[in-house]
Write a protein that holds these residues in place. Structure first.
Motif, PDB file in Angstrom:
ATOM      1  N   SER A 130     -10.171  -0.630  31.064  1.00  0.00           N
ATOM      2  CA  SER A 130     -11.443   0.366  31.373  1.00  0.00           C
ATOM      3  C   SER A 130     -11.999  -0.850  31.247  1.00  0.00           C
ATOM      4  O   SER A 130     -11.984  -2.181  30.993  1.00  0.00           O
ATOM      5  CB  SER A 130     -11.111   1.018  30.048  1.00  0.00           C
ATOM      6  OG  SER A 130     -12.374   1.929  29.111  1.00  0.00           O
ATOM      7  N   ILE A 179      -7.472   5.335  39.554  1.00  0.00           N
ATOM      8  CA  ILE A 179      -6.875   4.956  38.147  1.00  0.00           C
ATOM      9  C   ILE A 179      -4.866   4.314  38.265  1.00  0.00           C
ATOM     10  O   ILE A 179      -5.239   3.163  37.547  1.00  0.00           O
ATOM     11  CB  ILE A 179      -7.292   6.412  37.229  1.00  0.00           C
ATOM     12  CG1 ILE A 179      -6.461   7.705  37.340  1.00  0.00           C
ATOM     13  CG2 ILE A 179      -8.983   6.388  37.799  1.00  0.00           C
ATOM     14  CD1 ILE A 179      -6.727   8.661  36.271  1.00  0.00           C
ATOM     15  N   ILE A 216     -11.948   9.842  29.648  1.00  0.00           N
ATOM     16  CA  ILE A 216     -12.402   9.195  30.809  1.00  0.00           C
ATOM     17  C   ILE A 216     -14.033   9.344  30.383  1.00  0.00           C
ATOM     18  O   ILE A 216     -13.913  10.877  30.427  1.00  0.00           O
ATOM     19  CB  ILE A 216     -12.020   9.389  32.162  1.00  0.00           C
ATOM     20  CG1 ILE A 216     -10.360   8.409  32.407  1.00  0.00           C
ATOM     21  CG2 ILE A 216     -12.917   7.899  32.588  1.00  0.00           C
ATOM     22  CD1 ILE A 216      -9.792   9.090  33.659  1.00  0.00           C
ATOM     23  N   VAL A 247     -13.185   4.420  28.956  1.00  0.00           N
ATOM     24  CA  VAL A 247     -11.954   4.536  28.073  1.00  0.00           C
ATOM     25  C   VAL A 247     -11.491   4.474  27.287  1.00  0.00           C
ATOM     26  O   VAL A 247     -12.136   4.045  26.552  1.00  0.00           O
ATOM     27  CB  VAL A 247     -10.027   4.439  29.202  1.00  0.00           C
ATOM     28  CG1 VAL A 247      -8.968   4.746  28.072  1.00  0.00           C
ATOM     29  CG2 VAL A 247     -10.526   4.127  30.247  1.00  0.00           C
TER      30      VAL A 247
END
Length: 92
Positions: A67, A10, A35, A41
């Motif tokens: 995202s 991430i 998350i 997100v």
């Protein structure tokens, strides 16, 4: 291992979306976000601002642009990745 693997994944995806014009800026911004289990997100916010609104906004944009993230591993999701805080430093 699932924690470290996912954490690196991430961070790489978010930082790939981050652009700041001066890599020597001695400022730090801390951003928080959630998350979802599918990697979406949400609730992106500045937790500790740098004092430079442009830098802070660039961090928020990078997180939102990343995202969806890869779905987090279920074994570490609730404890570590449901709510996340990351510090950004242009010198890193």
């Amino acid at each position: 291992p699932a924690f470290f693997t996912y954490s690196k994944a991430i961070m790489a995806k978010i930082k790939d979306n981050w652009r700041w014009h001066d890599p020597n800026t001695p400022l730090r911004t801390q951003v928080g976000f959630e998350i979802e289990p599918d990697g979406t997100v949400k609730n992106v916010r500045i937790v500790r601002g740098s004092g430079d609104g442009g830098l802070d906004e660039s961090v928020v944009r990078a997180v939102m642009k990343a995202s969806p993230l890869p779905p987090p591993p279920t074994s570490v999701y609730e404890q570590y990745f449901k709510s996340v805080q990351i510090t950004f430093d242009p010198r890193d």
